[in-house]
Each structure stands twice: as C-alpha cells, then as structure tokens.
Design a protein around this motif. Structure first.
Motif, PDB file in Angstrom:
ATOM      1  N   ARG A  97       8.196  16.037 -16.981  1.00 23.54           N
ATOM      2  CA  ARG A  97       9.038  14.777 -17.440  1.00 23.54           C
ATOM      3  C   ARG A  97       7.814  13.784 -17.827  1.00 23.54           C
ATOM      4  N   PRO A  98       8.315  12.989 -18.713  1.00 20.21           N
ATOM      5  CA  PRO A  98       7.367  11.766 -19.126  1.00 20.21           C
ATOM      6  C   PRO A  98       7.291  10.750 -17.719  1.00 20.21           C
ATOM      7  N   ALA A  99       6.122  10.022 -17.590  1.00 22.87           N
ATOM      8  CA  ALA A  99       5.530   9.310 -16.681  1.00 22.87           C
ATOM      9  C   ALA A  99       6.852   8.323 -16.378  1.00 22.87           C
ATOM     10  N   GLY A 142      -9.956  10.927  -4.313  1.00 24.81           N
ATOM     11  CA  GLY A 142     -10.038  11.996  -4.993  1.00 24.81           C
ATOM     12  C   GLY A 142      -8.607  12.152  -5.779  1.00 24.81           C
ATOM     13  N   VAL A 143      -8.040  10.905  -5.808  1.00 26.26           N
ATOM     14  CA  VAL A 143      -6.724  10.761  -6.639  1.00 26.26           C
ATOM     15  C   VAL A 143      -7.164  10.993  -7.995  1.00 26.26           C
ATOM     16  N   ASP A 144      -6.266  11.619  -8.780  1.00 27.90           N
ATOM     17  CA  ASP A 144      -6.553  11.700 -10.440  1.00 27.90           C
ATOM     18  C   ASP A 144      -6.355  10.383 -11.117  1.00 27.90           C
ATOM     19  N   PRO A 145      -7.288   9.619 -11.632  1.00 23.46           N
ATOM     20  CA  PRO A 145      -7.029   8.338 -12.373  1.00 23.46           C
ATOM     21  C   PRO A 145      -6.081   8.335 -13.506  1.00 23.46           C
ATOM     22  N   VAL A 146      -5.859   9.470 -14.073  1.00 17.57           N
ATOM     23  CA  VAL A 146      -4.562   9.482 -15.115  1.00 17.57           C
ATOM     24  C   VAL A 146      -3.469   9.173 -14.339  1.00 17.57           C
ATOM     25  N   LEU A 147      -3.283   9.400 -13.163  1.00 14.63           N
ATOM     26  CA  LEU A 147      -1.979   9.368 -12.453  1.00 14.63           C
ATOM     27  C   LEU A 147      -1.852   7.662 -11.953  1.00 14.63           C
ATOM     28  N   CYS A 148      -3.017   7.224 -11.738  1.00  9.77           N
ATOM     29  CA  CYS A 148      -3.038   5.649 -11.492  1.00  9.77           C
ATOM     30  C   CYS A 148      -3.000   4.899 -12.429  1.00  9.77           C
ATOM     31  N   ALA A 149      -3.304   5.598 -13.827  1.00  5.36           N
ATOM     32  CA  ALA A 149      -3.269   4.529 -14.877  1.00  5.36           C
ATOM     33  C   ALA A 149      -1.772   4.541 -15.343  1.00  5.36           C
ATOM     34  N   GLN A 150      -0.913   5.420 -14.871  1.00  9.41           N
ATOM     35  CA  GLN A 150       0.602   5.330 -15.267  1.00  9.41           C
ATOM     36  C   GLN A 150       1.284   4.275 -14.586  1.00  9.41           C
ATOM     37  N   THR A 186       0.766  -1.216   0.012  1.00 13.00           N
ATOM     38  CA  THR A 186      -0.149  -0.048  -0.048  1.00 13.00           C
ATOM     39  C   THR A 186       0.965   1.213  -0.127  1.00 13.00           C
ATOM     40  N   THR A 187       1.877   1.332   0.745  1.00  9.74           N
ATOM     41  CA  THR A 187       2.853   2.145   0.863  1.00  9.74           C
ATOM     42  C   THR A 187       3.447   2.556  -0.646  1.00  9.74           C
ATOM     43  N   ILE A 188       3.878   1.620  -0.858  1.00  6.76           N
ATOM     44  CA  ILE A 188       4.725   1.769  -2.490  1.00  6.76           C
ATOM     45  C   ILE A 188       3.652   2.421  -3.520  1.00  6.76           C
ATOM     46  N   THR A 189       2.374   1.725  -3.239  1.00 11.14           N
ATOM     47  CA  THR A 189       1.440   2.225  -4.636  1.00 11.14           C
ATOM     48  C   THR A 189       1.152   3.595  -4.397  1.00 11.14           C
ATOM     49  N   ARG A 190       0.981   4.020  -3.054  1.00 11.67           N
ATOM     50  CA  ARG A 190       0.805   5.713  -3.024  1.00 11.67           C
ATOM     51  C   ARG A 190       2.296   6.362  -3.332  1.00 11.67           C
ATOM     52  N   LEU A 191       3.231   5.669  -3.073  1.00  6.95           N
ATOM     53  CA  LEU A 191       4.730   6.374  -3.254  1.00  6.95           C
ATOM     54  C   LEU A 191       4.833   6.548  -5.000  1.00  6.95           C
ATOM     55  N   LEU A 192       4.346   5.715  -5.638  1.00  7.68           N
ATOM     56  CA  LEU A 192       4.454   5.705  -7.223  1.00  7.68           C
ATOM     57  C   LEU A 192       3.581   6.617  -7.724  1.00  7.68           C
ATOM     58  N   VAL A 193       2.359   6.914  -7.112  1.00  9.08           N
ATOM     59  CA  VAL A 193       1.305   7.779  -7.354  1.00  9.08           C
ATOM     60  C   VAL A 193       2.154   9.256  -7.135  1.00  9.08           C
ATOM     61  N   LEU A 194       2.830   9.353  -6.163  1.00  5.69           N
ATOM     62  CA  LEU A 194       3.368  10.808  -5.928  1.00  5.69           C
ATOM     63  C   LEU A 194       4.503  10.861  -6.776  1.00  5.69           C
ATOM     64  N   LEU A 195       5.282   9.943  -7.130  1.00  2.00           N
ATOM     65  CA  LEU A 195       6.363  10.138  -8.376  1.00  2.00           C
ATOM     66  C   LEU A 195       5.728  10.393  -9.583  1.00  2.00           C
ATOM     67  N   ALA A 196       4.727   9.752  -9.943  1.00  3.47           N
ATOM     68  CA  ALA A 196       4.002   9.937 -11.153  1.00  3.47           C
ATOM     69  C   ALA A 196       3.610  11.616 -11.036  1.00  3.47           C
ATOM     70  N   ALA A 197       2.976  11.994 -10.063  1.00  4.65           N
ATOM     71  CA  ALA A 197       2.488  13.427 -10.133  1.00  4.65           C
ATOM     72  C   ALA A 197       3.766  14.318 -10.181  1.00  4.65           C
ATOM     73  N   GLN A 198       4.924  14.031  -9.458  1.00  4.97           N
ATOM     74  CA  GLN A 198       5.930  14.872  -9.414  1.00  4.97           C
ATOM     75  C   GLN A 198       6.766  14.980 -10.837  1.00  4.97           C
ATOM     76  N   GLU A 216      16.533   0.118 -18.524  1.00  4.96           N
ATOM     77  CA  GLU A 216      15.914   1.424 -18.821  1.00  4.96           C
ATOM     78  C   GLU A 216      14.620   1.588 -17.979  1.00  4.96           C
ATOM     79  N   ARG A 217      14.808   1.958 -16.760  1.00  6.50           N
ATOM     80  CA  ARG A 217      13.525   1.998 -15.688  1.00  6.50           C
ATOM     81  C   ARG A 217      14.112   3.314 -14.924  1.00  6.50           C
ATOM     82  N   ASP A 218      13.074   3.927 -14.412  1.00  6.05           N
ATOM     83  CA  ASP A 218      13.356   5.149 -13.489  1.00  6.05           C
ATOM     84  C   ASP A 218      13.067   4.588 -11.900  1.00  6.05           C
ATOM     85  N   VAL A 219      12.430   3.534 -11.786  1.00  7.16           N
ATOM     86  CA  VAL A 219      12.123   3.034 -10.693  1.00  7.16           C
ATOM     87  C   VAL A 219      11.913   1.506 -10.675  1.00  7.16           C
ATOM     88  N   VAL A 220      12.878   0.742  -9.780  1.00  7.11           N
ATOM     89  CA  VAL A 220      12.585  -0.483  -9.649  1.00  7.11           C
ATOM     90  C   VAL A 220      12.300  -0.857  -8.090  1.00  7.11           C
TER      91      VAL A 220
END
Length: 623
Positions: free
Chosen positions: A199-201, A232-240, A181-193, A270-274
């Motif tokens: 920058r690209p997703a 209230g989280v943007d579904p576009v961020l979740c889709a990334q 759960t923590t990592i899921t929400r962290l990844l949403v934050l990174l996508a929003a950042q 070729e990854r930004d996050v592993v």
C-alpha cells in the motif's frame, strides 16, 4: 422573591443567561419560575465549562447562598415543560424545544447534540475495520523500536502494538512519560506495515489545539526520528513521516466568518492517520467537529495528560472519554493473544477480564522518561495531582528539589523576580530576527491563576508595560511597542490566528523615526513567521503574564507561577499541576500555604453525559 430574581440579584447570571429566561417568559407567561431559572442556569453552565446543568447539585455553578428548590420537584417540572424536550419526545407542540432533559442533565439543545454526535462518532471510528497485516511480520522491526519489550511489560510498546489493532487509541500520561516517542515509533510501524502490504505510505496529520502545542509535538517527533537510524531502522521509513504540525482549525479548514469547517462528515479529511496532542484542551464543539471529519477506516490517536486542566470552553471531553475507556492499565484478551508475537506473553494481571462497551483502546503510560538534572518536578507533580497538600508543602519548604524554588507568601513577582525578567525582556527587544524573537518568547513566562486583581494577568501586564515603556508609549500607536508580547484572545479565520496564539511586536528599520511596528506570529514554517499590522489583528492583549489556562499546551524554560493572595474558586489541583508542569528547567512558585491547601482540596470537575453515552454507565451525570 422568585428563584430567577434571586439569581439575578446576586449577579451570578450573565445578561445572556437572564435574556434566555426572559424570552421564554414572554413567549409563555405561564412558564414556571423554576423552569425559567433552570434555563438560565443551563446557559450559565456552558459558560462555566459544563455540558449541562445538574439540578441536584446547583451549588457546583454558584457558591452564593441561594434557597434552591427541592431537586425531585424541580426535575419533575423540567421533564414536563413545553420548552424542554426529552430523547423520547424530541419535539414540543410549538416545534423544536430549546432545551433537552436527559440522564439528569438539562442541556441547551446545541450542546446535547454536540455530545450525542461526538459519542456516536467515536464509536463509529472505533468500530470501523482496521487495515491490518500480519503482526508477526513486524516483529523484527518492533524489537528494534522497543528493545525493552523483551521479557517485560513495556507500556510504550503496548501502546504501539495495540494501535495496530484499533482505529481509535488514547495514549495518556504525565510530562516525560514518552507519549511522542511512542507515537513516532508507532508511525514507523504503520509505514512498514503499509510497505509490506504493497500500500502507499500512510497519509499522516499531526495536530493540536494551538499552534505552539502543534510545533512542540512536531519538534519532539523530529528529535525522536533522528535517533531511529542509529538502532537500525530503515531511513526510508523515517522519511515517510511528517515533520510539521498544524492546529486543529487549520487541519479542518477554516471558512472565513463561519463556525463551520471545510472538512466534515460529507467531506472528510483525506488522511490515514490523525494524531492529536494536548487532547485535554479540546472543547466539546471542536472535538465533535473533528470526529465527524474522520473518515471510516482512518486512525484517530489522541494524546493527553488526564490530570491537566480541562478546556476553557464547554466540556471536559478527554476525562469523559477516559472514564468510558477504563484505566489504561489493562489490555483486552483478544489483543493480548493477537499481539503475542510482538509483546510476548503478558502477565495475567495486565489482561482485562471483561469486555468494554467503549470501541476504542487506552494505554496509560507511567514511567517518566524525560528527567532533567536541572529540574525535578515529579514528586511535587504527584503530590499535587493527588491533592496531598501536606506532602506538596513539605517538598516546597524543604528546598531539596533541583530547579524548584518556593516563594512562600510572595505576592509581587515584579519585585521578587525583577532582574531575570528585565534581562528576558531586553533579549526579546534585541533579537536579530522575528523568528529569533519568537523562539526567545518561549524561554520564560509569568503565569497566574486568575485574570483580574493585583496577582492577575491583566494587572501584571499593565505594570510590566509601564516598566518597559514609561507612562507614554512611543512608535507604534496606542498599546503597541517594540518588544511587546501579544496574546490572541479570539479566533480569526481570516487571519488564521486563533485564541492562545502568541506573537511579538517589533519595529522595522525603515523610516526616519525608526519605522513602524509589525506584529509577528508563527507560520507553518517556524523560520518564516507571518507579519501583521497591529491595528488589523483580532482581539488581543499583552502576554508577558498569562493565565495558566492560556499557557496550557506550551512549555517554557523558566516559569514563575504566581498565586492570588486569597483563595479563589478557579483554583484547583488541576490548575496547580498544569501550571508547574509548564516548566522545563526552572520553576518559581509564589503563594501562601493556605491558598495552596485550598486549591489542592478542590477538583476542576464538570457535569457531562459523554462517559455515560460511550460506556452505558449507570444513569446520572458524571462529575
């Protein structure tokens, strides 16, 4: 009798260990016997999961009565041998030495290099500049994702926030503490950042040592993502975010018939996050290769339970990294200041008072977020983690923990649990599709502490096969029959099947005799498993009963954990803790009080120099 001869006479050494010593003797007949014995023990140490051999504590390898040399004199012989290099003089007159003496440990050269390269790689990742942004700009989204962070020190929120400032993050905790759960929400934050910075997703990989563990992580992430639009989280961020996981071998890119991978230091991922789950299962060579394939600037996030069993192969890597990283209860002072817009003012006791030489960050999650009404394991797991045999037995005997049943003194699970097992096996054989059968395969498992003997996996599997098929098996060749669960026991890069993968044999409908047998294993898409002719599979065995080591990284609705009749050196508090925490809804624990007490008094500790390399700890091999 010489030390080497005494070791060989006890049967403690493998042929490979003895052959190494003998080859050194042939090359130089003047080599001292104590050096030859130490070389054999360094080889044996790797087989037992240690990174190297500690001559001060040789009994950690062997419990047999051996007249060990004086440690001081032994170490002096090792330090001056032509076959043993030191970091200061890494070459002998005859060329590279096959062994290395460093920090009180005697290493096989290859494993010392794995350890050295891993330590250097982790520090490189942790010290690389972070692609950041304004933390305050994420505050509204952060508050949606972590509403509990307002006014209190929420460790899940802290882990996500700290990850914004570090490329190397360790998130640790027991079952149900909310790592995924923590990592899921962290990844949403990174996508929003990334979105806010133009920058690209982020390109994200989800991986684990086994296919089942990777799928479990991906399934948990998919479930966590489904809950976010409601807050209230943007579904576009979740889709990334990714919704599938992969094994580490597949992520790194297997090369058939080679121990090397396509991705390495010169061809990084070729990854930004592993994100890697079940990090406690990763052995020293694999972790070294993973870290070297992480590019500068890529985030590496390791998830794991520090109280589980270490990897089957050499190196207790996660525990060593955690010793260098600290207890995970404190946040660095500069992080606390920079992240105040997200976390608020943290209490003084949560802020570290001194800097750590380790370049990464760790957060230890405490609260159990996953509580099932059907199963309450937390008190028992805590007692076993702490080695408190009195409390563990009191809880088991009281019978007050929902979903937990103690079968004290029971030695035959096939008699005590006959009806549920028969129903389970019948359901497997009657599944409508291979995908359904593989899904059912995760519902129940008989786990053992040992491989051999009446309470071992091999003997129980043989008895189960006879119950299911009778003495003569039909329709599928020797050993293969409809409904047989299979466990792969060696890596096959050509098949993309790896040690620990579980599949099932099913009979096809075609043919007058009921068709042939196909062995089905999970693929990248859970709904489309991969079929193999059983004769083409790499080494495998039945998986109706599995050792706890083989089951690590998996969960089952119902678990029967069968302990051996007598104490065994493989038993430890980590093994019992790992075994019971494989259960989701129901646990049956069978064994004697004496065996449980002996197991909880023993640690599955290993010799390693990794923590010392990462943190500049005082000299001496870590336990």
């Amino acid at each position: 009798m010489s030390l080497l001869a005494a070791l060989n006479k006890t049967g403690a050494l493998r042929p490979l260990d003895h052959a190494l010593a003998q080859s050194l003797r042939r090359l130089d007949p003047e080599t001292p016997d104590a050096v030859l014995a130490a070389a054999a023990l360094a080889s044996l140490a790797v087989a037992q999961g240690h990174a190297g051999f500690d001559p001060v504590q040789p009994q950690r390898l062997l419990e047999a009565g051996i007249d060990w040399p004086d440690p001081t004199g032994w170490q002096a012989q090792l330090a001056t041998s032509r076959w043993i290099a030191t970091p200061e003089d890494d070459r002998s007159a005859a060329g590279p030495a096959p062994l290395v003496w460093e920090n009180g440990l005697l290493y096989l050269r290859r494993y010392r290099e794995y350890e050295r390269r891993l330590a250097a790689g982790l520090q490189r990742i942790g010290r690389a500049p972070v692609a950041g942004g304004d933390a305050a700009a994420l505050a509204p989204l952060f508050a949606q994702l972590f509403p509990a962070a307002a006014g209190q020190d929420d460790l899940q929120a802290r882990a996500a926030a700290v990850a914004l400032r570090h490329n190397l993050l360790l998130v640790t905790g027991g079952p149900g503490t909310g790592k995924t759960t923590t990592i899921t929400r962290l990844l949403v934050l990174l996508a929003a950042q990334a979105q806010a910075a133009g920058r690209p997703a982020p390109r994200i990989a989800l991986a684990a040592p086994t296919g089942r563990a990777a799928e479990r992580m991906a399934e948990s992430l998919r479930q966590a993502l489904q809950q976010l639009p409601a807050v209230g989280v943007d579904p576009v961020l979740c889709a990334q975010l990714p919704t599938t996981g992969t094994t580490l071998h597949r992520l790194l890119g297997v090369i058939p018939e080679s121990p090397r991978f396509r991705h390495h230091a010169d061809n990084p991922l070729e990854r930004d996050v592993v994100v890697v789950d079940e990090a406690s299962m990763i052995d020293l060579p694999l972790m070294a290769k993973l870290v070297e394939a992480i590019a500068d600037g890529t985030r590496l996030i390791l998830l794991g339970d520090p109280d589980q069993l270490p990897s089957v192969e050499a190196g207790d890597v996660l525990s060593a990294i955690l010793r260098a990283a600290g207890d995970g209860a404190h946040i660095a002072a500069d992080d606390a200041a920079a992240l105040q817009p997200l976390l608020g003012a943290l209490p003084a006791e949560a802020v570290a008072t001194r800097a750590n030489a380790f370049a990464g960050a760790r957060v230890q999650l405490q609260r159990g977020y996953r509580q099932s009404e059907a199963l309450q394991l937390a008190p028992l797991a805590a007692a076993m983690r702490d080695g408190d045999a009195g409390q563990a037995l009191a809880l088991l005997r009281a019978g007050q923990l929902p979903g937990v049943r103690f079968h004290e003194g029971e030695v035959d699970p096939l008699q005590a649990w006959r009806e549920p097992l028969q129903q389970y096996w019948q359901a497997l054989a009657e599944a409508a599709t291979p995908a359904d059968a593989l899904a059912l395969a995760g519902r129940m498992r008989l786990l053992t502490a040992v491989r051999e003997g009446p309470q071992g996996a091999r003997g129980l599997n043989a008895r189960i096969e006879e119950q299911l098929t009778g003495p003569a098996r039909r329709g599928g060749g020797p050993g293969w029959f409809h409904g047989r669960l299979l466990l792969i026991t060696e890596n096959s890069y050509r098949h993309r099947l790896f040690n620990g993968d579980v599949g099932i044999c099913l009979r096809s409908e075609a043919g007058a005799d009921g068709g042939g047998i196909t062995a089905w294993f999970p693929g990248d898409d859970p709904t489309h498993p991969r079929g193999f002719h059983p004769a083409a599979l790499p080494a495998h065995e039945s998986a109706f009963a599995m050792t706890v080591h083989k089951a690590q990284g998996s969960e089952f609705d119902q678990v029967w954990l069968q302990l051996p009749r007598r104490d065994n050196r493989v038993l430890s508090r980590e093994l019992l803790y790992t075994g019971i925490t494989r259960a989701r809804h129901g646990l049956h624990l069978a064994g004697s009080a004496e065996v449980i007490e002996a197991a909880l008094a023993r640690h599955a500790s290993r010799c390693s120099g990794l923590a010392w390399r990462l943190s500049g700890m005082p000299s001496g091999p870590a336990a």
